[in-house]
Scaffold this active site. Structure first.
Site, PDB file in Angstrom:
ATOM      1  CB  SER A 182       0.185  -5.344  -4.726  1.00  0.00           C
ATOM      2  OG  SER A 182      -0.339  -4.045  -4.899  1.00  0.00           O
ATOM      3  CG  HIS A 210       2.494  -9.204  -3.557  1.00  0.00           C
ATOM      4  ND1 HIS A 210       1.450 -10.019  -3.198  1.00  0.00           N
ATOM      5  CD2 HIS A 210       2.084  -7.941  -3.311  1.00  0.00           C
ATOM      6  CE1 HIS A 210       0.438  -9.276  -2.780  1.00  0.00           C
ATOM      7  NE2 HIS A 210       0.800  -8.008  -2.834  1.00  0.00           N
ATOM      8  CE  LYS A 233      -0.063  -8.902   1.023  1.00  0.00           C
ATOM      9  NZ  LYS A 233       0.487  -7.637   0.594  1.00  0.00           N
TER      10      LYS A 233
HETATM   11  C1  LIG Z   1      -0.025  -6.210   1.195  1.00  0.00           C
HETATM   12  C2  LIG Z   1       0.954  -5.145   0.898  1.00  0.00           C
HETATM   13  C3  LIG Z   1       1.402  -4.293   1.901  1.00  0.00           C
HETATM   14  C4  LIG Z   1       0.790  -4.268   3.259  1.00  0.00           C
HETATM   15  O1  LIG Z   1       1.288  -5.283   4.060  1.00  0.00           O
HETATM   16  P1  LIG Z   1       0.433  -5.704   5.357  1.00  0.00           P
HETATM   17  O2  LIG Z   1       1.411  -6.477   6.144  1.00  0.00           O
HETATM   18  O3  LIG Z   1      -0.707  -6.505   4.851  1.00  0.00           O
HETATM   19  O4  LIG Z   1       0.005  -4.444   6.014  1.00  0.00           O
HETATM   20  C5  LIG Z   1       2.403  -3.404   1.598  1.00  0.00           C
HETATM   21  N1  LIG Z   1       2.911  -3.319   0.357  1.00  0.00           N
HETATM   22  C6  LIG Z   1       2.482  -4.102  -0.639  1.00  0.00           C
HETATM   23  C7  LIG Z   1       3.090  -3.955  -1.987  1.00  0.00           C
HETATM   24  C8  LIG Z   1       1.477  -5.031  -0.397  1.00  0.00           C
HETATM   25  O5  LIG Z   1       1.025  -5.784  -1.388  1.00  0.00           O
END
Ligand SMILES: *Cc1c(COP(=O)(O)O)cnc(C)c1O
Length: 378
Positions: A182, A210, A233
């Site tokens: 991320s 992502h 995302k």
């Molecule tokens: C954003 C993210 C999450 C968290 O997801 P949410 O639905 O925003 O809680 C988990 N893992 C990764 C790698 C992320 O980038």
């Protein structure tokens, strides 16, 4: 001042002194890549809404329709009465997309990893976690009570040695990684990790937060037993998921506390995720744009080609990253500084994310400003 007030005040002062204090700016997102941030109109390179589906008319219409049909809230956890009719459609969609027998949707990605790992591991077990894995993988691993062993980022050599040295002392073993990292935008070597998992009787969890919708599936993705991710995302909404075999999913529905003890998602979130997945399936050329735009940026800077829509520009010091972000803001760009503990100490950075809506001229102008920054740094 009582001791709690004093604790908070002193702790904040220390964060402030090292450039690590966070304040929330009010940001409202207009269409495309434009945001209003602290009252200023900016082109954002800091949103994870890669396909701008959070504001797509079809996706909004689906959310409105579901709200009218089912109300704004689920009313209870899914195990009680919160399992409204849209869930089954979304879960079968996700399972089909990932090639698994079943899927389960959680309240968020963070809740998913916080619940999945403790449902599978206990104190007799071990989790091998990539050093740069997302905070929610660490949260889940810690909650499980399992021994946690960190392997060097994307290093199958380090993981091989650690498995050889430690795996046998534990009952069950999990290898956990991000699919797309991320804060760095690089990809895990899923095929090699799946080989190692098979060779050492270990389970493999990969977090595709992502990747879903915007990064082509890698070789080996189908060999990952626990394919989790988020709807927050590229899907543009909210919610997390796990895709796996029917038995694993049934176990998670029975044992993951973040699933059992938390209210179901609003119907609008489920309906909008289905509409977003429909849109992506029908528009593959559009879904390829964020990666292509990230690659336009890396090419302009002479960097290695981007592997995902995330491109880090590492500046090192937290204050340098803040100053760089401020400079870009003066030029009309929102690129937030990412500082420890989100990234390791000494690797504070600008994290640039690219969406389908970014104009080529804006990307080139940003690249020019970043090139000047990097030239000054070296
Ligand atoms: C954003 C993210 C999450 C968290 O997801 P949410 O639905 O925003 O809680 C988990 N893992 C990764 C790698 C992320 O980038």
């Amino acid at each position: 001042m009582d001791s709690l007030e004093r604790f908070a005040t002193e702790k904040l002062a220390r964060l402030d002194a090292t450039g690590l204090k966070r304040t929330l700016a009010t940001t409202s997102r207009a269409s495309g890549a434009v945001v209003w941030h602290d009252g200023q109109r900016l082109i954002s390179f800091s949103c994870n809404d890669y396909l701008n589906l959070s504001t797509h008319p079809d996706v909004i219409a689906a959310a409105l329709g579901a709200t009218q049909a089912y109300g704004v809230g689920a009313g209870a956890s899914r195990a009680v009465t919160g399992n409204h009719p849209l869930y089954a459609a979304l879960e079968s969609r996700l399972a089909a997309l990932k090639g698994t027998q079943d899927a389960v949707v959680f309240g968020s990605g963070y809740l998913a990893n916080s619940g999945i790992i403790p449902a599978l591991l206990g104190t007799a077990d071990v989790a091998f976690v990539d050093a740069l894995a997302h905070a929610c993988i660490w949260a889940g691993a810690k909650r499980s009570g399992a021994k946690i062993i960190t392997f060097a980022h994307n290093s199958t050599a380090d993981l091989t040695n650690l498995l050889a040295a430690h795996r046998a002392q534990y009952r069950h073993a999990l290898i956990a990684t991000d699919t797309v990292f991320s804060m760095d935008g690089d990809l895990a070597p899923l095929d090699a990790l799946a080989d190692l998992a098979a060779a050492h009787d270990s389970w493999l969890l990969s977090d595709d937060a992502h990747g879903l919708g915007v990064v082509p599936r890698q070789p080996g993705a189908g060999r990952v037993q626990l394919q989790m991710g988020t709807l927050s995302k590229a899907i543009g909404g909210y919610g997390g998921y796990l895709c796996a075999s029917a038995n694993i999913i049934a176990l998670i529905r029975n044992r993951a506390s973040s699933f059992i003890y938390s209210t179901g998602l609003p119907p609008a979130s489920i309906a909008s995720a289905i509409a977003a997945l429909d849109f992506i399936a029908l528009n593959p050329a559009y879904a390829a744009l964020p990666l292509a735009k990230a690659q336009q940026f890396t090419a302009a800077l002479g960097l290695q080609p981007a592997q995902s829509p995330i491109v880090p520009v590492i500046l090192g010091d937290a204050r340098a990253a803040l100053a760089a972000s401020k400079m870009l803001q003066e030029h009309g760009f929102l690129v937030t500084a990412i500082r420890p503990p989100t990234v390791p100490y000494g690797t504070a950075r600008l994290r640039c994310t690219f969406s389908a809506a970014h104009g080529d001229a804006d990307i080139d102008r940003l690249a020019g400003l970043v090139a000047d920054l990097l030239a000054k740094k070296s």
